[in-house]
Design a protein around this motif. Sequence first.
Motif, short mmCIF file in Angstrom:
data_model
loop_
_atom_site.label_atom_id
_atom_site.label_comp_id
_atom_site.label_asym_id
_atom_site.label_seq_id
_atom_site.Cartn_x
_atom_site.Cartn_y
_atom_site.Cartn_z
N SER A 149 0.81 -1.23 0.00
CA SER A 149 0.00 0.00 0.00
C SER A 149 0.84 1.28 0.00
O SER A 149 0.32 2.36 0.22
CB SER A 149 -0.97 0.02 1.19
OG SER A 149 -1.84 -1.07 1.14
N GLN A 150 2.12 1.16 -0.28
CA GLN A 150 3.02 2.31 -0.25
C GLN A 150 3.34 2.86 -1.64
O GLN A 150 3.87 3.96 -1.76
CB GLN A 150 4.34 1.95 0.44
CG GLN A 150 4.15 1.48 1.87
CD GLN A 150 3.46 2.51 2.73
OE1 GLN A 150 3.91 3.65 2.80
NE2 GLN A 150 2.36 2.13 3.35
N ARG A 151 3.03 2.10 -2.68
CA ARG A 151 3.39 2.51 -4.05
C ARG A 151 2.14 2.56 -4.91
O ARG A 151 1.25 1.74 -4.76
CB ARG A 151 4.41 1.54 -4.62
CG ARG A 151 5.62 1.40 -3.67
CD ARG A 151 6.67 0.55 -4.23
NE ARG A 151 7.56 1.42 -4.99
CZ ARG A 151 8.65 1.00 -5.60
NH1 ARG A 151 8.96 -0.27 -5.58
NH2 ARG A 151 9.41 1.85 -6.25
N LEU A 152 2.11 3.52 -5.83
CA LEU A 152 0.95 3.75 -6.70
C LEU A 152 1.38 3.67 -8.16
O LEU A 152 2.44 4.18 -8.53
CB LEU A 152 0.36 5.13 -6.41
CG LEU A 152 -0.79 5.60 -7.30
CD1 LEU A 152 -2.03 4.74 -7.08
CD2 LEU A 152 -1.10 7.07 -7.03
N ALA A 153 0.54 3.03 -8.97
CA ALA A 153 0.79 2.95 -10.42
C ALA A 153 -0.53 3.11 -11.15
O ALA A 153 -1.59 2.72 -10.65
CB ALA A 153 1.44 1.63 -10.79
N TYR A 154 -0.46 3.71 -12.33
CA TYR A 154 -1.65 3.87 -13.18
C TYR A 154 -1.19 4.14 -14.60
O TYR A 154 -0.02 4.46 -14.84
CB TYR A 154 -2.55 5.01 -12.66
CG TYR A 154 -1.85 6.34 -12.57
CD1 TYR A 154 -1.85 7.23 -13.64
CD2 TYR A 154 -1.20 6.71 -11.40
CE1 TYR A 154 -1.20 8.44 -13.54
CE2 TYR A 154 -0.56 7.93 -11.30
CZ TYR A 154 -0.56 8.80 -12.38
OH TYR A 154 0.08 10.00 -12.30
N ASP A 166 6.43 -15.20 -7.80
CA ASP A 166 7.20 -14.74 -6.64
C ASP A 166 7.74 -13.36 -7.02
O ASP A 166 7.31 -12.80 -8.03
CB ASP A 166 8.31 -15.73 -6.25
CG ASP A 166 9.26 -16.04 -7.40
OD1 ASP A 166 9.63 -15.10 -8.16
OD2 ASP A 166 9.66 -17.20 -7.54
N SER A 167 8.67 -12.82 -6.29
CA SER A 167 9.12 -11.45 -6.53
C SER A 167 10.00 -11.29 -7.77
O SER A 167 10.31 -10.15 -8.15
CB SER A 167 9.85 -10.91 -5.30
OG SER A 167 8.94 -10.79 -4.24
N THR A 168 10.39 -12.39 -8.41
CA THR A 168 11.24 -12.28 -9.60
C THR A 168 10.72 -13.04 -10.82
O THR A 168 11.39 -13.07 -11.84
CB THR A 168 12.68 -12.76 -9.29
OG1 THR A 168 12.62 -14.12 -8.85
CG2 THR A 168 13.34 -11.89 -8.23
N GLY A 184 0.31 -5.16 -12.68
CA GLY A 184 0.48 -6.13 -11.62
C GLY A 184 1.75 -5.87 -10.82
O GLY A 184 2.83 -5.81 -11.39
N PHE A 185 1.61 -5.69 -9.52
CA PHE A 185 2.76 -5.50 -8.65
C PHE A 185 3.33 -6.85 -8.24
O PHE A 185 2.59 -7.81 -8.01
CB PHE A 185 2.36 -4.76 -7.38
CG PHE A 185 2.35 -3.27 -7.52
CD1 PHE A 185 3.53 -2.54 -7.39
CD2 PHE A 185 1.17 -2.59 -7.78
CE1 PHE A 185 3.52 -1.16 -7.50
CE2 PHE A 185 1.15 -1.22 -7.91
CZ PHE A 185 2.33 -0.49 -7.76
N SER A 186 4.65 -6.89 -8.09
CA SER A 186 5.29 -8.07 -7.53
C SER A 186 4.89 -8.19 -6.06
O SER A 186 4.53 -7.19 -5.43
CB SER A 186 6.81 -7.98 -7.66
OG SER A 186 7.31 -6.85 -6.96
N PRO A 187 4.93 -9.40 -5.50
CA PRO A 187 4.51 -9.58 -4.11
C PRO A 187 5.28 -8.72 -3.10
O PRO A 187 4.75 -8.34 -2.08
CB PRO A 187 4.75 -11.07 -3.84
CG PRO A 187 4.76 -11.70 -5.18
CD PRO A 187 5.28 -10.67 -6.14
N ASP A 188 6.56 -8.39 -3.42
CA ASP A 188 7.35 -7.57 -2.51
C ASP A 188 7.19 -6.07 -2.78
O ASP A 188 7.88 -5.24 -2.19
CB ASP A 188 8.82 -7.97 -2.55
CG ASP A 188 9.48 -7.70 -3.91
OD1 ASP A 188 8.80 -7.19 -4.85
OD2 ASP A 188 10.68 -8.00 -4.04
N SER A 189 6.28 -5.72 -3.71
CA SER A 189 5.96 -4.33 -4.07
C SER A 189 7.10 -3.59 -4.77
O SER A 189 7.04 -2.38 -4.94
CB SER A 189 5.53 -3.53 -2.83
OG SER A 189 4.41 -4.11 -2.22
#
Length: 135
Positions: free
Chosen positions: A36-41, A112-114, A70-75
């Motif tokens: 919830s710390q990063r925003l994309a559009y 996963d994150s990669t 789509g965000f990676s799980p680690d944001s």
Amino acid sequence: AYAVLKRGRHVIIQDGIEISSHDEIAPMPLFFSPSSQRLAYAARRGTSQFVVFDGKQLPEYPSIQVCGLGFSPDSQHIAYAAEGLYPHLCVDSESVILPSLPFLGARLIWDDSTHLHTLVLDAKSGLVRVIRVEV
């Protein structure tokens, strides 16, 4: 965060502050990271579309696909599909060329994150293929 129309421009408001202004915001949601710390559009300038990630504009394309962001799980990463001379699967500001655009209704899935995958329709064979990408 939300978008409003102000003096003919599409403005993004986050925490009560105007953070950006564009010709148009794409007709898809604003996306927050899992933290919830990063925003994309996705937004448009003239005939080009691009993704804005943490206030930074990523490369422009003729079209950003509606399969969404789509965000990676680690944001730490944002993935999206774009259409230029060739279809692209983009992660942050890097991209790989796809054999075709993601299948209608397909999402970008982070394993996963990669690593992430999506479904594409192979135009030559007519078969649906899974495309996997390592970041």
